[in-house]
Write an enzyme that holds these catalytic residues in place. Sequence first.
Site, short mmCIF file in Angstrom:
data_model
loop_
_atom_site.label_atom_id
_atom_site.label_comp_id
_atom_site.label_asym_id
_atom_site.label_seq_id
_atom_site.Cartn_x
_atom_site.Cartn_y
_atom_site.Cartn_z
N TYR A 46 0.85 -1.19 0.00
CA TYR A 46 0.00 0.00 0.00
C TYR A 46 0.88 1.23 0.00
O TYR A 46 1.84 1.31 0.74
CB TYR A 46 -0.91 0.03 1.24
CG TYR A 46 -2.36 0.00 0.84
CD1 TYR A 46 -2.91 1.08 0.13
CD2 TYR A 46 -3.18 -1.07 1.15
CE1 TYR A 46 -4.23 1.05 -0.28
CE2 TYR A 46 -4.50 -1.09 0.75
CZ TYR A 46 -5.03 -0.03 0.04
OH TYR A 46 -6.33 -0.06 -0.37
N GLU A 48 -0.53 4.83 -0.55
CA GLU A 48 -1.32 6.05 -0.83
C GLU A 48 -0.45 7.28 -0.66
O GLU A 48 0.31 7.40 0.30
CB GLU A 48 -2.52 6.11 0.13
CG GLU A 48 -3.64 5.19 -0.28
CD GLU A 48 -4.88 5.33 0.61
OE1 GLU A 48 -4.81 6.05 1.61
OE2 GLU A 48 -5.89 4.69 0.29
N ASP A 191 -5.49 13.78 -25.59
CA ASP A 191 -5.55 12.39 -25.15
C ASP A 191 -4.89 11.55 -26.24
O ASP A 191 -5.50 11.28 -27.27
CB ASP A 191 -7.01 12.00 -24.93
CG ASP A 191 -7.18 10.53 -24.56
OD1 ASP A 191 -6.18 9.78 -24.60
OD2 ASP A 191 -8.32 10.14 -24.24
N THR A 217 -2.91 6.20 -22.37
CA THR A 217 -2.81 4.87 -21.80
C THR A 217 -1.35 4.46 -21.91
O THR A 217 -0.57 5.09 -22.63
CB THR A 217 -3.64 3.85 -22.60
OG1 THR A 217 -3.18 3.87 -23.95
CG2 THR A 217 -5.13 4.18 -22.57
N LYS A 220 -1.17 0.65 -25.14
CA LYS A 220 -1.43 0.59 -26.59
C LYS A 220 -0.08 0.69 -27.31
O LYS A 220 0.74 -0.21 -27.17
CB LYS A 220 -2.44 1.66 -26.98
CG LYS A 220 -3.81 1.40 -26.29
CD LYS A 220 -4.86 2.44 -26.57
CE LYS A 220 -6.12 2.15 -25.75
NZ LYS A 220 -7.13 3.22 -25.87
N ARG A 226 -1.24 -2.46 -18.69
CA ARG A 226 -2.48 -1.67 -18.75
C ARG A 226 -2.41 -0.56 -17.72
O ARG A 226 -2.13 -0.80 -16.55
CB ARG A 226 -3.70 -2.54 -18.45
CG ARG A 226 -3.80 -3.82 -19.25
CD ARG A 226 -5.20 -4.40 -19.20
NE ARG A 226 -6.05 -3.61 -20.06
CZ ARG A 226 -6.02 -3.68 -21.40
NH1 ARG A 226 -5.20 -4.51 -22.02
NH2 ARG A 226 -6.80 -2.92 -22.12
C1 LIG Z 1 -8.19 3.57 -25.06
C2 LIG Z 1 -8.53 4.98 -24.86
C3 LIG Z 1 -8.81 5.51 -23.59
C4 LIG Z 1 -9.12 4.66 -22.37
O1 LIG Z 1 -8.22 3.81 -21.91
P1 LIG Z 1 -8.66 2.69 -20.87
O2 LIG Z 1 -7.33 2.28 -20.30
O3 LIG Z 1 -9.38 1.64 -21.60
O4 LIG Z 1 -9.51 3.34 -19.81
C5 LIG Z 1 -8.98 6.88 -23.45
N1 LIG Z 1 -8.91 7.69 -24.52
C6 LIG Z 1 -8.68 7.21 -25.75
C7 LIG Z 1 -8.63 8.18 -26.89
C8 LIG Z 1 -8.50 5.85 -25.97
O5 LIG Z 1 -8.33 5.38 -27.22
#
Ligand SMILES: *Cc1c(COP(=O)(O)O)cnc(C)c1O
Length: 424
Positions: A46, A48, A191, A217, A220, A226
Amino acid sequence: MQDKVIFDLIGQELERQRNGIELIASENFTSLQVMQAMGTVVTNKYAEGYPGKRYYGGCEIVDQIETLAIERLKKVFNASWANVQPHSGAQANTAVFVACLKPGDKILGLDLSMGGHLTHGSPANFSGKNYQAFHYGVTKDGLVDYEQLEAVALKERPSMIICGASAYSRDWDYARIRAVADKIGALVLADIAHPAGLIAANLLNDPFDHCHIITSTTHKTLRGPRGGIIMMRHDFENPMGIKDPKGNTRLMSSVLDLAVFPGMQGGPLEHVIAAKAVAFGEILNDQFKVYGQQIIQNAQAMARAFVKKDYQLISNGTDNHLMLIDLRNKNITGKKAQETLDKAHITLNKNAVPFDDKSPFVTSGIRVGVPAITTRGLKENDMENLVEFIDRVLMNIDDEKQVLAVKEEVKQYMAAYPLYPELG
Ligand SMILES: *Cc1c(COP(=O)(O)O)cnc(C)c1O
């Protein structure tokens, strides 16, 4: 005693990944050491708070792990501040909203049905329920409609403009979006969940000087575990004017840290943060740029192969790692294509195309991405073969025998590209 049921299933999942062609644009295969870092005793801790400022004892080691993750990530993107604690990309976006907006504030993002993401103001998501969401789309050519973006921004004066997408195959004009935002005093959130790895490799436009805050993220194109991250290159005074107990206005970095914890999350996943640190270390290696270049070459080779077989690509091509294909001229729905390709062990997802006339559960299109197959070692000359497999399935969509024949060929084809041989 080992939990045989679950470990059997994990073994089956490994076989599934080995035997198939993975074309889901948001997926990838991490290195073995990324997975090894994640499956360790660090999961027991933990922590926090943040390094040096924790609410629990015994954090001296995880402090070093998290500090390394932050320092490596800053180096990857030439950022001045980073938070590596968001459990996912959606959590990273939520934290930014919590930090920068009050409930009911206006936001402007790319429409979900035009390639945007749920967290950019979809009515089904917290971002569309807690905030007043407006959207821009793409033009008939499939390119972001910057004129519409500007017109909606000037009319509605949102507090935040969001750029980035989940199903958009072209690069972004971040400078143009910032210029619009400056006219109305809005913040810009980029994003980069999908193209982050290509941005890290300097193969796409750099959003960091134009956009106030960047989220992504890590699983990807960054090829990590993840998770989510938040970054800035230039810190600034927070727009809400939050003061600390001494009456000083807090910097945005501090407001964002507080929004992640304690604003939105509890204890960070330090085992995942350890794996993020490993992945960021891999990105800092020169080989990652070669990987990024191969992604783009593969995507372009695949796009050419699809066009040769009369498939209609939205925007007629790609700048990044994915393409969106409108199947209406083939009289196949996205749903049917996804389900039948699955039977041939070719995995991808159905996807709405711009101006789609079918429901999001059916759709007229498919999204195809190459990051995962590029990690497996496939090159440009493989792309024509992959498109041949896909085309054979789609052209014989009700012929079970043909589909199963393709499945066998796919398995043989992928056997030449071993996945995690160390795992036996
Ligand atoms: C995949 C994605 C997310 C979310 O990611 P998660 O880890 O699945 O919550 C946010 N924004 C965009 C543009 C994405 O393609």
